[in-house]
Structure formats: C-alpha cells, structure tokens
Design a protein around this motif. Structure first.
Motif, short mmCIF file in Angstrom:
data_model
loop_
_atom_site.label_atom_id
_atom_site.label_comp_id
_atom_site.label_asym_id
_atom_site.label_seq_id
_atom_site.Cartn_x
_atom_site.Cartn_y
_atom_site.Cartn_z
N ALA A 270 70.86 -34.04 101.03
CA ALA A 270 72.04 -33.78 100.20
C ALA A 270 72.62 -35.09 99.66
O ALA A 270 73.06 -35.16 98.52
N CYS A 271 72.61 -36.14 100.49
CA CYS A 271 73.11 -37.44 100.03
C CYS A 271 72.24 -38.02 98.93
O CYS A 271 72.73 -38.59 97.96
N LEU B 262 67.05 -29.31 105.86
CA LEU B 262 68.17 -29.06 104.95
C LEU B 262 69.39 -29.88 105.33
O LEU B 262 70.52 -29.55 104.98
N ALA C 126 71.86 -33.49 105.99
CA ALA C 126 72.69 -34.28 105.10
C ALA C 126 71.90 -35.35 104.34
O ALA C 126 72.30 -35.73 103.23
N ALA D 14 64.67 -35.93 98.08
CA ALA D 14 65.45 -34.74 98.45
C ALA D 14 64.57 -33.50 98.45
O ALA D 14 64.60 -32.69 99.39
N SER E 127 78.45 -30.75 92.09
CA SER E 127 77.87 -31.99 92.62
C SER E 127 78.36 -33.13 91.72
O SER E 127 78.37 -32.98 90.49
N GLU F 185 72.96 -36.14 95.74
CA GLU F 185 74.29 -36.47 95.25
C GLU F 185 74.27 -37.80 94.49
O GLU F 185 74.94 -37.98 93.47
N LEU G 152 70.07 -27.42 98.72
CA LEU G 152 70.85 -28.60 99.12
C LEU G 152 72.19 -28.66 98.39
O LEU G 152 73.16 -29.22 98.91
N LEU G 153 72.23 -28.14 97.16
CA LEU G 153 73.40 -28.31 96.31
C LEU G 153 74.33 -27.11 96.41
O LEU G 153 73.88 -25.97 96.51
#
Lengths: 234, 234
Positions: B174-175, B169, B171, B160, B207, B178, B202-203
C-alpha cells in the motif's frame, strides 16, 4: 491438476472458499497457484428446505455440476456447502473423480487441534442439523454435540444465514449468531463449529468466548493438500 | 445465462472480481444470483513480460480458457486482468460468445461519473502501460493520461502488484502504490485508474487525495448488466 469447486451455495460462500484455497496454497507468483474451475449454480434448490421436506431434491443439480466440472478437467471436487453434503453420496457415484468430505475434514481438524474438547456446539442450517451430518461424524469420534434449541435455531441461526445470503454482512447477523453461540456455551460446548458456509463470513476466531472451527478453511486446506498430492496431467 | 470468468490472473484478483459481481447483483436469496463458471488457469504466461518481449505469448492459454468457458455454457466472458486485454482481440475471434472490454467499461464510467476530470493518472503493469491500452481509450475520450516515471513504474507499481500476487496485502504494498499515486497527483492527475486487477486490493476509494476508479468493479457492473439483459436459455 485442476481443483473443481461445486459452488454457488451461496455465492459469497464460494468466494470465501476460493479465497481460502488461495491462502492455503504455497505460492509466490501467479504461476505457482493451482488451476481452479468453478461451477456456481445458484439455482440449485434450497438444500435445507429439501431436508425438511419443503422443497425439491437438489441432487440432479449437484450431479449436473459435478459432471460439468469433470468435463472441464477437474481432478477432484470440493463442495463448499455443508448442507449439500447430505446429498453427496449419490453425486459421488456419478463421477469418476474424488469429491472431498468437508464434514470429515472438519472433525479430523477438531480431533488434532482441540484434543481436550469433549463437547462441540453446532451452528448450521436446520437441514444440516436435522440430517445429523455433524452429529454422526462427531459422535463417531467420541465427541458430544450440542445444538441450539428450536427457537434459537429457527430465528437466530437461520436469520443470520439468510442475511449473509442476501449480501448483508453487517452487525445484525453477527449479533444473531452470537446469541446462538452464547446458548451453546452456556450448555457446555467447548468449541463451536461454523457448520454452514455463510457463518464464517460473520464469525471471527472466537464467539461467546469459545474457539470457532471453520469447515470452509478445513475443506480448503484438504483441497490444496489433495491437489498437491496428485501429479499434474502431462 | 451463465457468466464466464476467464481468471487466475492472478487468483486473488479473480476472487475480488467474483465478489464484485455478487455485490453488483440484485439478489436476496441464493436462487436470485447469476450462474457463474470460472476458468482460473494461473499457468497462463506472464502477460506483462510477454508485452515487454521477455516471455511467451499467453494467447493460446487464453483461447483455451475461453473455449472451455463456452463449452461449460458461458453466454458471455469477462476477463478480470487488464494486461490480458492486450491479447483479447485474437481470443474474441475464437469464440462465439461476447467477451467484455474492461478498459472500455472503465473509460465509460470515468466519462459519466467524473465529467470534469481532464487528466487521468494510470497505475498499471508495465505491460499495460507499454501496450497503451488505457492511453488510446482515454485519449479517444478526450482525456489526458499521466503515467509514472520509469523508476516509480519499475519499483513502486511493479513491487506493489508483485506483493499482492504473492498473497501479501500488507502495508508495504500500500505504501509503494501510494508513492506512485503522489507522483501522479503532483503531475496534475485529477483521478487515478487502478488499472491492474491486483491494485484495487491495496487501494481504497481515494489515494494521494484523488478518487480511485476501479476497473474490476466497472467490469463487474458491466457483466451483471449484460447478463441480466440476455434471456436465460430454455
């Protein structure tokens, strides 16, 4: 090769420009990015007020900032403030490094990206409009320029810019600038120049149905192009 | 009173920090903002690699940057890179101006804003985790610390961070983060620290159902607080 950013006019516009420099840089890891030094002095007197004869000349502040950037190792200087360009000729003579011209870069992009446009709508501070910065450059490139009427300039455009400078990126400012865009569209503009660095923070890629040209992004692309064209110091 | 930002680690994180300084400043017009100087040298060697014994010590680069900021008139220095804090003790001894401590500011905010939390999940570079920067400060404040397992750290968290450093930036990053958050939540964390300056990009505020504490914002608030507490030079 350090990029010098003569910023703080206003602070959010400096952040927007720096972000666009990063976006324009071909880099996959930190170490491939370009070194940047920023001098952000928000105490530079209001450029638009100075051009309207209502405030002190900001030139000494700009000269001081350019000197500091040069002393920090900047090999070129970008000034993400359209209105400040009215004062740059004198600043340029005070430093040895080149200072990029945001207005010229924007007009060059309009000519290459929008060859069929004949009339350009100008959204900018009252100072930039009065100083004729964009009008001279656009007319020299064979383009007509449409500026907002006095009331639209003084209320809608100035109000939108003031909101961004106060940190307010909400809908009120966006509605004000959209109103000015609609007037320029109705008067025949084929595209709009977001000619104050606060305005790209409110405007998307289109406004009142017209494409919006972003001088901050044009300056960022020129900055990266010029930085990459200069060899790094040993 | 100029704020010095020792940045470039990475460039987008510097922009994010600068933006948060502006957001934390009580100002309605340009001239009410605080002067800022930025030294963004992305060629500083990888901090995390150095802490894992896989790269050169970045200290000389950090010392050079701090000196330049001091020479530009910075009266305090903020370093928006968590991992770089492993090297700051030596940098601090080389300048006369104070260098803020992002980790201490973050732990102070956790104690005051989340008094009921007993266990903190740490999302950070492998270097920051290995150096124990957050663990020491959090445990000294009476908090337990949960870090991701080796595979989650090496793939999800590192992946990430790497995406953000490459300007992505989207998904995918972000995945990944997460997934790491979910592991820390399942292991009892009551909140998460986004302990690498790329991660707040990203967050969001939460989360895996947990509140996310943003050290970049904590450092920005501390920077504005300290800058306003110091009188401007005459």
């Amino acid at each position: 090769m350090s990029i010098g950013i003569l910023g703080g006019m206003g602070p959010l516009a400096t952040v927007d420009f720096y972000r666009k420099v990063i976006d324009a840089t071909p880099a996959g890891i930190d170490q491939e990015h370009l070194p940047v030094v920023v001098w952000a002095d928000p105490t530079v007197p209001d450029r638009s007020a100075a051009l309207s004869g209502r405030g002190p000349d900001p030139t000494p502040w700009l000269v001081r900032g350019a000197h500091r950037l040069e002393a920090m190792g900047a090999r070129l200087i970008a000034t993400p403030c359209n209105t400040a360009h009215a004062f740059l000729d004198e600043v340029r003579t005070s430093v040895r490094v080149p200072m990029l011209d945001m207005i010229a870069e924007t007009v060059a992009e309009i000519r290459s990206d929008h060859p069929d446009v004949v009339s350009v709508g100008l959204l900018a501070t009252t100072g930039t409009v009065r100083a004729g910065l964009y009008q001279r450059a656009l007319e020299a490139a064979g383009l007509r320029v449409v500026v907002p009427g006095g009331l639209t300039q003084g209320e809608a455009v100035t109000g939108a810019i003031r909101r961004v400078k106060a940190g307010d990126l909400g809908a009120a400012g966006a509605c004000l600038i959209e109103r000015a865009s609609e007037e320029l569209a109705a008067r025949g503009a084929g595209l709009l120049v977001a000619g104050c660095t606060e305005l790209p923070l409110l405007l998307g890629e289109r406004s009142a149905g017209l494409p919006v040209v972003d001088p901050t992004a044009a300056l960022a692309r020129a900055t990266v192009r010029e930085a990459l064209a200069r060899p790094a110091p040993v």
